[in-house]
Design a protein around this motif. Structure first.
Motif, PDB file in Angstrom:
ATOM      1  N   TRP A 135      15.344  17.553  20.964  1.00  0.00           N
ATOM      2  CA  TRP A 135      14.767  16.251  21.331  1.00  0.00           C
ATOM      3  C   TRP A 135      14.975  15.238  20.207  1.00  0.00           C
ATOM      4  CZ3 TRP A 135      11.054  12.883  19.583  1.00  0.00           C
ATOM      5  CH2 TRP A 135      10.525  11.964  20.508  1.00  0.00           C
ATOM      6  N   CYS A 136      14.723  15.664  18.962  1.00  0.00           N
ATOM      7  CA  CYS A 136      14.894  14.777  17.812  1.00  0.00           C
ATOM      8  C   CYS A 136      16.359  14.406  17.613  1.00  0.00           C
ATOM      9  CB  CYS A 136      14.348  15.443  16.555  1.00  0.00           C
ATOM     10  SG  CYS A 136      12.552  15.627  16.536  1.00  0.00           S
ATOM     11  N   LYS A 137      17.231  15.394  17.814  1.00  0.00           N
ATOM     12  CA  LYS A 137      18.666  15.150  17.627  1.00  0.00           C
ATOM     13  C   LYS A 137      19.170  14.095  18.605  1.00  0.00           C
ATOM     14  CE  LYS A 137      23.108  17.573  17.518  1.00  0.00           C
ATOM     15  NZ  LYS A 137      23.793  18.886  17.676  1.00  0.00           N
ATOM     16  N   ASN A 138      18.697  14.187  19.861  1.00  0.00           N
ATOM     17  CA  ASN A 138      19.127  13.236  20.897  1.00  0.00           C
ATOM     18  C   ASN A 138      18.673  11.811  20.585  1.00  0.00           C
ATOM     19  OD1 ASN A 138      20.279  15.364  22.248  1.00  0.00           O
ATOM     20  ND2 ASN A 138      18.554  15.629  23.678  1.00  0.00           N
ATOM     21  N   ARG A 139      17.626  11.694  19.779  1.00  0.00           N
ATOM     22  CA  ARG A 139      17.070  10.373  19.478  1.00  0.00           C
ATOM     23  C   ARG A 139      17.325   9.939  18.042  1.00  0.00           C
ATOM     24  NH1 ARG A 139      14.946  12.829  23.397  1.00  0.00           N
ATOM     25  NH2 ARG A 139      13.894  11.790  25.149  1.00  0.00           N
ATOM     26  N   GLY A 140      18.145  10.716  17.329  1.00  0.00           N
ATOM     27  CA  GLY A 140      18.498  10.353  15.965  1.00  0.00           C
ATOM     28  C   GLY A 140      17.378  10.492  14.966  1.00  0.00           C
ATOM     29  N   ILE A 141      16.440  11.419  15.246  1.00  0.00           N
ATOM     30  CA  ILE A 141      15.298  11.654  14.345  1.00  0.00           C
ATOM     31  C   ILE A 141      15.589  12.903  13.513  1.00  0.00           C
ATOM     32  CG2 ILE A 141      12.829  12.167  14.200  1.00  0.00           C
ATOM     33  CD1 ILE A 141      12.524  10.734  16.905  1.00  0.00           C
ATOM     34  N   GLU A 142      15.396  12.804  12.210  1.00  0.00           N
ATOM     35  CA  GLU A 142      15.649  13.952  11.324  1.00  0.00           C
ATOM     36  C   GLU A 142      14.418  14.843  11.289  1.00  0.00           C
ATOM     37  OE1 GLU A 142      16.900  14.969   6.688  1.00  0.00           O
ATOM     38  OE2 GLU A 142      16.827  12.877   7.396  1.00  0.00           O
ATOM     39  N   LEU A 143      14.626  16.116  11.574  1.00  0.00           N
ATOM     40  CA  LEU A 143      13.533  17.105  11.574  1.00  0.00           C
ATOM     41  C   LEU A 143      13.618  17.943  10.315  1.00  0.00           C
ATOM     42  CD1 LEU A 143      11.190  18.348  13.235  1.00  0.00           C
ATOM     43  CD2 LEU A 143      12.853  19.942  14.204  1.00  0.00           C
ATOM     44  N   SER A 144      12.483  18.143   9.647  1.00  0.00           N
ATOM     45  CA  SER A 144      12.485  18.903   8.396  1.00  0.00           C
ATOM     46  C   SER A 144      12.887  20.344   8.639  1.00  0.00           C
ATOM     47  CB  SER A 144      11.106  18.858   7.744  1.00  0.00           C
ATOM     48  OG  SER A 144      10.136  19.381   8.618  1.00  0.00           O
ATOM     49  N   ASP A 145      13.535  20.937   7.641  1.00  0.00           N
ATOM     50  CA  ASP A 145      13.974  22.334   7.692  1.00  0.00           C
ATOM     51  C   ASP A 145      12.756  23.237   7.606  1.00  0.00           C
ATOM     52  OD1 ASP A 145      15.017  24.844   7.338  1.00  0.00           O
ATOM     53  OD2 ASP A 145      16.593  24.187   5.966  1.00  0.00           O
ATOM     54  N   PRO A 146      12.578  24.189   8.549  1.00  0.00           N
ATOM     55  CA  PRO A 146      11.411  25.076   8.494  1.00  0.00           C
ATOM     56  C   PRO A 146      11.352  25.893   7.222  1.00  0.00           C
ATOM     57  CG  PRO A 146      13.039  25.901  10.066  1.00  0.00           C
ATOM     58  CD  PRO A 146      13.456  24.516   9.683  1.00  0.00           C
ATOM     59  N   VAL A 147      12.502  26.167   6.617  1.00  0.00           N
ATOM     60  CA  VAL A 147      12.507  26.940   5.373  1.00  0.00           C
ATOM     61  C   VAL A 147      11.806  26.169   4.266  1.00  0.00           C
ATOM     62  CG1 VAL A 147      13.973  27.935   3.571  1.00  0.00           C
ATOM     63  CG2 VAL A 147      14.578  28.204   5.980  1.00  0.00           C
ATOM     64  N   LEU A 148      11.850  24.826   4.397  1.00  0.00           N
ATOM     65  CA  LEU A 148      11.269  24.001   3.340  1.00  0.00           C
ATOM     66  C   LEU A 148       9.826  23.624   3.622  1.00  0.00           C
ATOM     67  CD1 LEU A 148      14.301  21.622   2.739  1.00  0.00           C
ATOM     68  CD2 LEU A 148      13.699  23.724   1.508  1.00  0.00           C
ATOM     69  N   LEU A 149       9.304  24.039   4.783  1.00  0.00           N
ATOM     70  CA  LEU A 149       7.912  23.739   5.095  1.00  0.00           C
ATOM     71  C   LEU A 149       7.017  24.682   4.311  1.00  0.00           C
ATOM     72  CD1 LEU A 149       8.091  23.223   8.959  1.00  0.00           C
ATOM     73  CD2 LEU A 149       7.808  21.470   7.190  1.00  0.00           C
ATOM     74  N   VAL A 150       6.247  24.153   3.404  1.00  0.00           N
ATOM     75  CA  VAL A 150       5.419  24.978   2.522  1.00  0.00           C
ATOM     76  C   VAL A 150       3.957  24.718   2.834  1.00  0.00           C
ATOM     77  CG1 VAL A 150       4.861  25.511   0.133  1.00  0.00           C
ATOM     78  CG2 VAL A 150       7.179  24.830   0.742  1.00  0.00           C
ATOM     79  N   ASN A 151       3.169  25.770   2.936  1.00  0.00           N
ATOM     80  CA  ASN A 151       1.751  25.574   3.202  1.00  0.00           C
ATOM     81  C   ASN A 151       0.991  25.400   1.895  1.00  0.00           C
ATOM     82  OD1 ASN A 151       1.307  28.073   2.011  1.00  0.00           O
ATOM     83  ND2 ASN A 151       1.303  29.175   3.948  1.00  0.00           N
ATOM     84  N   GLU A 152      -0.360  25.365   2.005  1.00  0.00           N
ATOM     85  CA  GLU A 152      -1.178  25.104   0.825  1.00  0.00           C
ATOM     86  C   GLU A 152      -1.050  26.195  -0.222  1.00  0.00           C
ATOM     87  OE1 GLU A 152      -5.157  24.407   2.048  1.00  0.00           O
ATOM     88  OE2 GLU A 152      -4.632  22.792   3.413  1.00  0.00           O
ATOM     89  N   ASP A 153      -0.695  27.405   0.201  1.00  0.00           N
ATOM     90  CA  ASP A 153      -0.573  28.514  -0.743  1.00  0.00           C
ATOM     91  C   ASP A 153       0.815  28.604  -1.360  1.00  0.00           C
ATOM     92  OD1 ASP A 153      -3.187  29.425  -0.357  1.00  0.00           O
ATOM     93  OD2 ASP A 153      -2.602  30.464   1.481  1.00  0.00           O
TER      94      ASP A 153
END
Length: 391
Positions: free
Chosen positions: A73-91
């Motif tokens: 969906w983001c790709k079709n609309r030219g929106i950059e989605l963050s890489d899940p590998v780089l999603l870091v939680n509070e810990d």
């Protein structure tokens, strides 16, 4: 992006809903941004708002299908989605690290080569990364999975020593994390397996098992649990063996456990006094063992046994030899208790005082507690002399 059954919708926004504005009601209920799910869990939410049942675990499962839909969906609309590998939680844990953690736990139920590989990596990760220690607290199944190679029967040649060492050391690493202490100790298999490890395996395994018991015993509830489980007897046996690598950890565990009166009685019954005095005579870890002896001296049976086993001359000798104020203090405190409970020991004390002036020296130059205990002994000696002269 994670799927989780039973998280309150109000504090937990849904990434898919924010992205499309048109997701199904069912999807909204179970799929949320991981940080919002974790925020609810960290706030203490363990009840499913829909079923009102206690959550059986708090493992968050990545919803790859929904993420792919969002990504498209983001790709079709030219929106950059963050890489899940780089999603870091509070810990400080990324999605890929969490997935790796779960895969390692799964390997603990595989064949021996996979178990050895996974156990070694879990040992390394929990040593280096506090966030990995915290991961074990997210599920009631994580610790049983870790211990499964040691609890699901033995291999033909017994437990593999290297595998046992890695698993026990991982338990030690987990127990360092304050939030894990209660969870680890109350997991049904943990204490029995630590006790078993005290008696078998490499000396490093036995030492680390003692260190884990020491760390877990920081909680009073764990002290009682460990004591009732019979851990003091193998700890004292390992202390009696006197292996240099294990002595300090074993002594620390015994000291912590004997803070409670019930465990003092267990330690005395299991031969702690005899073993400790033997090691002190051999000048092995005198500092730690004198501290345990001083603690045990509040137990009547221990005091009686100390007198019978020749503690008085042993402790007087330590006072003369050591320059450590704390060791002198522990010695004189034990001597004071012995002499109050056994009048036959006054003769040895008087001879020591007449020959070396040991007690008088301590009454003048010791710590405040040493001075008080030494002065108490001298007062008793003087009263005894005066009574003899009067008679």
């Amino acid at each position: 992006m994670s799927t989780f059954q039973g998280v309150d919708e109000r504090p937990c926004d849904c990434f898919y809903r924010r992205a499309t504005k048109r997701s199904s009601e069912d999807l909204i209920c179970v799929t949320y941004d991981r940080p919002f799910i974790q925020k609810g869990l960290k706030a203490g939410n363990r009840i499913c708002p829909r079923t009102q049942q206690v959550l059986s675990h708090t493992i968050l499962t990545p919803n790859h299908l929904v993420r792919e839909m969002i990504s498209q969906w983001c790709k079709n609309r030219g929106i950059e989605l963050s890489d899940p590998v780089l999603l870091v939680n509070e810990d400080g844990i990324t999605e890929s690290e969490r997935d790796h953690f779960l895969s390692l736990l799964q390997k603990m139920s595989s064949g021996l080569p996979e178990q050895k590989e996974a156990a070694k990596e879990l040992r390394s990760l929990t040593k280096r990364m506090p966030s990995f220690r915290a991961l074990f607290g997210e599920s009631i199944h994580a610790i049983p999975q870790l211990l499964s190679p040691l609890s699901e029967g033995k291999f033909e040649d017994g437990i593999h020593p290297e595998l046992q060492e890695d698993v026990i050391t991982t338990l030690l690493n987990l127990s360092i994390h304050d939030n894990n202490k209660k969870l680890v100790a109350e997991s049904p298999m943990v204490i029995p397996l630590l006790i078993e490890a005290l008696q078998s395996g490499t000396i490093q395994t036995r030492s680390n098992a003692a260190a884990a018991l020491f760390t877990l015993s920081a909680l009073d509830s764990n002290k009682a649990l460990i004591g009732k489980s019979g851990a003091l007897k193998p700890l004292i046996a390992l202390l009696d063996e006197g292996h240099p690598l294990a002595m300090k950890d074993v002594a620390s565990a015994i000291f912590n456990l004997c803070i409670t009166h019930e465990n003092k009685a267990r330690a005395v019954r299991d031969g702690a006094v005899r073993t400790i005095l033997k090691k002190i005579r051999n000048r092995m870890h005198v500092d730690e063992l004198l501290a345990i002896l001083a603690m045990l001296s509040s137990h009547p049976k221990a005091v009686e046994e100390m007198g019978e086993l020749g503690a008085v001359p042993c402790l007087l000798c330590v006072i003369r030899e050591t320059n450590c104020g704390r060791n002198k203090e522990n010695c004189i405190a034990v001597l004071h208790t012995i002499c109050l409970n056994d009048r036959t020991k006054w003769k040895e004390i008087r001879e020591e005082e007449n020959t070396y002036g040991t007690i008088s020296e301590l009454a003048q130059n010791g710590t405040s507690r040493s001075k008080r205990k030494a002065s108490g002994i001298l007062d008793r000696l003087n009263r005894t002399v005066n009574l003899t002269h009067t008679a």
